[in-house]
Design a protein around this motif. Structure first.
Motif, PDB file in Angstrom:
ATOM      1  N   ILE A 145     -75.754 -49.236 -21.259  1.00  0.00           N
ATOM      2  CA  ILE A 145     -76.980 -50.039 -21.430  1.00  0.00           C
ATOM      3  C   ILE A 145     -77.700 -50.256 -20.098  1.00  0.00           C
ATOM      4  O   ILE A 145     -78.600 -51.096 -19.988  1.00  0.00           O
ATOM      5  N   GLY A 146     -77.291 -49.501 -19.093  1.00  0.00           N
ATOM      6  CA  GLY A 146     -78.063 -49.461 -17.845  1.00  0.00           C
ATOM      7  C   GLY A 146     -77.932 -50.674 -16.961  1.00  0.00           C
ATOM      8  O   GLY A 146     -78.786 -50.911 -16.103  1.00  0.00           O
ATOM      9  N   ARG A 147     -76.854 -51.458 -17.142  1.00  0.00           N
ATOM     10  CA  ARG A 147     -76.688 -52.624 -16.288  1.00  0.00           C
ATOM     11  C   ARG A 147     -76.250 -52.197 -14.887  1.00  0.00           C
ATOM     12  O   ARG A 147     -75.585 -51.175 -14.723  1.00  0.00           O
ATOM     13  N   ILE A 148     -76.607 -53.011 -13.900  1.00  0.00           N
ATOM     14  CA  ILE A 148     -76.297 -52.636 -12.517  1.00  0.00           C
ATOM     15  C   ILE A 148     -74.921 -53.159 -12.090  1.00  0.00           C
ATOM     16  O   ILE A 148     -74.499 -52.922 -10.970  1.00  0.00           O
ATOM     17  N   HIS A 149     -74.256 -53.914 -12.978  1.00  0.00           N
ATOM     18  CA  HIS A 149     -72.964 -54.491 -12.596  1.00  0.00           C
ATOM     19  C   HIS A 149     -71.858 -53.981 -13.500  1.00  0.00           C
ATOM     20  O   HIS A 149     -72.107 -53.440 -14.581  1.00  0.00           O
ATOM     21  N   GLY A 150     -70.630 -54.169 -13.030  1.00  0.00           N
ATOM     22  CA  GLY A 150     -69.452 -53.909 -13.843  1.00  0.00           C
ATOM     23  C   GLY A 150     -68.728 -55.216 -14.110  1.00  0.00           C
ATOM     24  O   GLY A 150     -69.160 -56.290 -13.648  1.00  0.00           O
ATOM     25  N   ALA A 151     -67.581 -55.110 -14.831  1.00  0.00           N
ATOM     26  CA  ALA A 151     -66.839 -56.325 -15.195  1.00  0.00           C
ATOM     27  C   ALA A 151     -66.341 -57.065 -13.959  1.00  0.00           C
ATOM     28  O   ALA A 151     -66.296 -58.303 -13.937  1.00  0.00           O
ATOM     29  N   SER A 152     -65.981 -56.334 -12.910  1.00  0.00           N
ATOM     30  CA  SER A 152     -65.407 -57.025 -11.740  1.00  0.00           C
ATOM     31  C   SER A 152     -66.455 -57.918 -11.078  1.00  0.00           C
ATOM     32  O   SER A 152     -66.129 -58.985 -10.554  1.00  0.00           O
ATOM     33  N   GLU A 153     -67.732 -57.511 -11.119  1.00  0.00           N
ATOM     34  CA  GLU A 153     -68.786 -58.384 -10.555  1.00  0.00           C
ATOM     35  C   GLU A 153     -68.941 -59.662 -11.386  1.00  0.00           C
ATOM     36  O   GLU A 153     -69.217 -60.727 -10.846  1.00  0.00           O
ATOM     37  N   ILE A 154     -68.764 -59.536 -12.708  1.00  0.00           N
ATOM     38  CA  ILE A 154     -68.846 -60.757 -13.540  1.00  0.00           C
ATOM     39  C   ILE A 154     -67.705 -61.694 -13.150  1.00  0.00           C
ATOM     40  O   ILE A 154     -67.909 -62.893 -12.938  1.00  0.00           O
ATOM     41  N   ASP A 155     -66.502 -61.121 -13.033  1.00  0.00           N
ATOM     42  CA  ASP A 155     -65.344 -61.961 -12.678  1.00  0.00           C
ATOM     43  C   ASP A 155     -65.595 -62.686 -11.360  1.00  0.00           C
ATOM     44  O   ASP A 155     -65.333 -63.884 -11.236  1.00  0.00           O
ATOM     45  N   ARG A 156     -66.123 -61.951 -10.377  1.00  0.00           N
ATOM     46  CA  ARG A 156     -66.348 -62.568  -9.062  1.00  0.00           C
ATOM     47  C   ARG A 156     -67.433 -63.645  -9.141  1.00  0.00           C
ATOM     48  O   ARG A 156     -67.331 -64.705  -8.533  1.00  0.00           O
ATOM     49  N   ALA A 157     -68.491 -63.346  -9.902  1.00  0.00           N
ATOM     50  CA  ALA A 157     -69.579 -64.330 -10.026  1.00  0.00           C
ATOM     51  C   ALA A 157     -69.069 -65.610 -10.682  1.00  0.00           C
ATOM     52  O   ALA A 157     -69.412 -66.719 -10.258  1.00  0.00           O
ATOM     53  N   VAL A 158     -68.225 -65.465 -11.716  1.00  0.00           N
ATOM     54  CA  VAL A 158     -67.719 -66.661 -12.392  1.00  0.00           C
ATOM     55  C   VAL A 158     -66.787 -67.451 -11.473  1.00  0.00           C
ATOM     56  O   VAL A 158     -66.851 -68.685 -11.426  1.00  0.00           O
ATOM     57  N   GLU A 159     -65.957 -66.732 -10.722  1.00  0.00           N
ATOM     58  CA  GLU A 159     -65.100 -67.446  -9.752  1.00  0.00           C
ATOM     59  C   GLU A 159     -65.966 -68.258  -8.799  1.00  0.00           C
ATOM     60  O   GLU A 159     -65.668 -69.403  -8.470  1.00  0.00           O
ATOM     61  N   SER A 160     -67.047 -67.640  -8.364  1.00  0.00           N
ATOM     62  CA  SER A 160     -67.942 -68.318  -7.422  1.00  0.00           C
ATOM     63  C   SER A 160     -68.610 -69.540  -8.076  1.00  0.00           C
ATOM     64  O   SER A 160     -68.790 -70.578  -7.439  1.00  0.00           O
ATOM     65  N   LEU A 161     -68.937 -69.422  -9.361  1.00  0.00           N
ATOM     66  CA  LEU A 161     -69.505 -70.580 -10.082  1.00  0.00           C
ATOM     67  C   LEU A 161     -68.504 -71.731 -10.118  1.00  0.00           C
ATOM     68  O   LEU A 161     -68.851 -72.885  -9.853  1.00  0.00           O
ATOM     69  N   HIS A 162     -67.265 -71.406 -10.460  1.00  0.00           N
ATOM     70  CA  HIS A 162     -66.241 -72.460 -10.523  1.00  0.00           C
ATOM     71  C   HIS A 162     -66.025 -73.084  -9.152  1.00  0.00           C
ATOM     72  O   HIS A 162     -65.900 -74.297  -9.023  1.00  0.00           O
ATOM     73  N   ARG A 163     -65.982 -72.232  -8.121  1.00  0.00           N
ATOM     74  CA  ARG A 163     -65.785 -72.761  -6.757  1.00  0.00           C
ATOM     75  C   ARG A 163     -66.908 -73.717  -6.376  1.00  0.00           C
ATOM     76  O   ARG A 163     -66.710 -74.709  -5.690  1.00  0.00           O
ATOM     77  N   ALA A 164     -68.122 -73.387  -6.837  1.00  0.00           N
ATOM     78  CA  ALA A 164     -69.280 -74.230  -6.505  1.00  0.00           C
ATOM     79  C   ALA A 164     -69.337 -75.490  -7.378  1.00  0.00           C
ATOM     80  O   ALA A 164     -70.230 -76.322  -7.205  1.00  0.00           O
ATOM     81  N   GLY A 165     -68.416 -75.585  -8.333  1.00  0.00           N
ATOM     82  CA  GLY A 165     -68.407 -76.765  -9.210  1.00  0.00           C
ATOM     83  C   GLY A 165     -69.508 -76.715 -10.259  1.00  0.00           C
ATOM     84  O   GLY A 165     -69.845 -77.734 -10.858  1.00  0.00           O
ATOM     85  N   LEU A 166     -70.076 -75.519 -10.477  1.00  0.00           N
ATOM     86  CA  LEU A 166     -71.132 -75.374 -11.495  1.00  0.00           C
ATOM     87  C   LEU A 166     -70.468 -75.039 -12.837  1.00  0.00           C
ATOM     88  O   LEU A 166     -70.538 -73.907 -13.329  1.00  0.00           O
ATOM     89  N   ALA A 167     -69.822 -76.072 -13.417  1.00  0.00           N
ATOM     90  CA  ALA A 167     -69.073 -75.835 -14.655  1.00  0.00           C
ATOM     91  C   ALA A 167     -69.998 -75.619 -15.846  1.00  0.00           C
ATOM     92  O   ALA A 167     -69.619 -75.028 -16.846  1.00  0.00           O
ATOM     93  N   ASN A 168     -71.238 -76.109 -15.724  1.00  0.00           N
ATOM     94  CA  ASN A 168     -72.185 -75.978 -16.834  1.00  0.00           C
ATOM     95  C   ASN A 168     -72.882 -74.616 -16.747  1.00  0.00           C
ATOM     96  O   ASN A 168     -74.016 -74.512 -16.305  1.00  0.00           O
ATOM     97  N   PHE A 169     -72.145 -73.570 -17.153  1.00  0.00           N
ATOM     98  CA  PHE A 169     -72.761 -72.237 -17.106  1.00  0.00           C
ATOM     99  C   PHE A 169     -72.639 -71.525 -18.442  1.00  0.00           C
ATOM    100  O   PHE A 169     -71.739 -71.794 -19.240  1.00  0.00           O
ATOM    101  N   ASN A 170     -73.601 -70.650 -18.658  1.00  0.00           N
ATOM    102  CA  ASN A 170     -73.661 -69.832 -19.868  1.00  0.00           C
ATOM    103  C   ASN A 170     -73.292 -68.398 -19.522  1.00  0.00           C
ATOM    104  O   ASN A 170     -73.649 -67.890 -18.456  1.00  0.00           O
ATOM    105  N   LEU A 171     -72.598 -67.749 -20.437  1.00  0.00           N
ATOM    106  CA  LEU A 171     -72.422 -66.295 -20.335  1.00  0.00           C
ATOM    107  C   LEU A 171     -73.201 -65.656 -21.475  1.00  0.00           C
ATOM    108  O   LEU A 171     -72.983 -65.979 -22.640  1.00  0.00           O
ATOM    109  N   ASP A 172     -74.114 -64.766 -21.118  1.00  0.00           N
ATOM    110  CA  ASP A 172     -74.847 -63.970 -22.115  1.00  0.00           C
ATOM    111  C   ASP A 172     -73.980 -62.792 -22.514  1.00  0.00           C
ATOM    112  O   ASP A 172     -73.520 -62.047 -21.644  1.00  0.00           O
TER     113      ASP A 172
END
Ligand code: SF4
Length: 395
Positions: A145-172
């Motif tokens: 579907i032409g996305r520029i990321h893979g699963a590992s980038e999602i994992d890293r981004a979510v880790e970074s969200l949790h580290r930042a304390g941004l628990a109120n996040f959505n996953l599309d």
């Protein structure tokens, strides 16, 4: 309950939100029909921020003093803008608008564009909710579907969200992807849930006109496979404690997206940015106005010199107001708030009655107190219910 003329037909101010459109992406996804443009070279972020604030100033006289309950940075890929640029926009909004304490401020982010420490900087800039465009955790599906990321980038981004304390996040998440099996779609939901999001948007890939996929359609799973994906995903989300408050939106209790809810309930919103749409109620004039801004980023930036921000503006005719009021609320699990009809459309309940009776007669809607809620059939066939409210097609 069957309401009647005791409902007010006077326009009143609904809650107000602000949508900020940031139109650039690294690459255009082949299924995307949003107003998004491949960034060739550097994004003119300073000029664009200046344009957004000038655009806002131009809109201000229509909303003086009104409290703003939510801000949504959408795109495009807003996370292509630095935290400093997002911070300047938020500061500019705060100094010009009555942003209520605790207002929900969402940033859409692409896992392929966020650096490790970025979310802390966005949080410090004022972002308190993030919507991450994961779409799938299957690298091959993401590539198709032409996305520029893979699963590992999602994992890293979510880790970074949790580290930042941004628990109120959505996953599309999207399902019905080219070559996707039911098991793979369910696996995506499981992997999303393992990241402990507060909200999951789960929607089916559709082939929209003016997209690369529409011109050269990929092979998509059949209808029954897509239905099974949806059903099994629903079971997983429910078991994990999520409630389906809109056809495609699931949330933990209290984490429903306030911005989208206001939009779906026919609230008001200013739209600033290239191609952004807005809706503003003007009770004194007795009108509901819609407008959109210059669509192409180049034309939008030119408005800094010409002052011509608006591409279109118009008062919404009565029959369209009926349709617009019902259109998105019919997608909400807790249904349509009938008492809002008059204040938000300026019309008597009788303007909607024929279509409502037709929907009840067909077993698509039923009354629950002063709300009209979809029946099981109505929930499954929302498009059919919506069609009953089309202007000029009352029954
Ligand atoms: S990242 Fe989002 S907005 Fe950009 S092209 Fe892809 S789907 Fe469209």
């Amino acid at each position: 309950m069957n309401p009647n003329s005791e409902f007010s037909a006077e326009l009143a101010l609904p809650p107000l939100s602000v949508y900020v459109h940031l139109p650039w992406c690294v690459r255009k996804c082949p299924y995307c029909d949003f107003n998004s443009h491949e960034a060739r070279g550097d994004i003119p972020d300073d000029r664009y921020v200046a344009a957004l604030l000038a655009d806002l100033e131009n809109d201000l006289p229509r909303v003086w003093g009104r409290p703003v309950h939510s801000v949504f940075f959408g795109g495009g890929t807003p996370s292509l803008f630095s935290a400093a640029a997002i911070g300047r926009i938020i500061d500019g909004l705060r100094s010009r608008l009555n942003l209520v304490p605790g207002a929900e401020i969402t940033l859409e982010a692409n896992p392929g564009t966020v650096e490790h420490d970025c979310f802390e900087a966005y949080r410090d800039a004022g972002i308190n909710r993030v919507s991450l465009g994961a779409q799938s955790f299957d690298d091959e599906a993401l590539r198709r579907i032409g996305r520029i990321h893979g699963a590992s980038e999602i994992d890293r981004a979510v880790e970074s969200l949790h580290r930042a304390g941004l628990a109120n996040f959505n996953l599309d998440l999207m399902f019905g992807l080219p070559g996707q099996t039911v098991a793979a779609a369910v696996e995506d939901v499981d992997r999303a849930l393992a990241h402990d999001p507060a909200h999951v948007s789960h929607y089916q890939l559709t082939l929209e006109p003016n997209t690369a996929f529409h011109a050269r359609p990929p092979r998509l799973p059949g209808e029954s496979a897509c239905w099974a994906m949806q059903e099994q995903a629903a079971d997983r989300l429910q078991a994990a404690g999520f409630g389906q408050y809109e056809i495609s939106a699931w949330a933990r209790s209290g984490a429903e997206c306030r911005h989208n809810l206001n939009y779906w309930r026919y609230g008001d919103y200013l739209g600033i940015g290239a191609g952004a749409h807005g809706k503003v109620t003007l009770p004194a004039e007795g009108v509901v106005m819609r407008g959109s801004k210059q669509r192409h980023p180049r034309a939008y930036l030119e408005a800094l010199d010409t002052g011509r921000w608006l591409a279109e503006t118009r008062a919404v005719p009565a029959a369209e107001r009926v349709f617009e009021f019902f259109l998105n609320q019919l997608r909400l699990r807790d249904g349509v708030r009938a008492t809002d009809f008059g204040p938000r459309t300026g019309l008597p309940w009788s303007a909607a009655e024929e279509a409502v009776e037709a929907a009840i007669g067909k077993g698509l809607l039923e009354w629950s107190g002063q709300r009209l809620i979809p029946t099981g059939t109505g929930w499954r066939f929302v498009n059919e219910t919506q069609a009953l409210f089309l202007p000029g097609d009352p029954a």
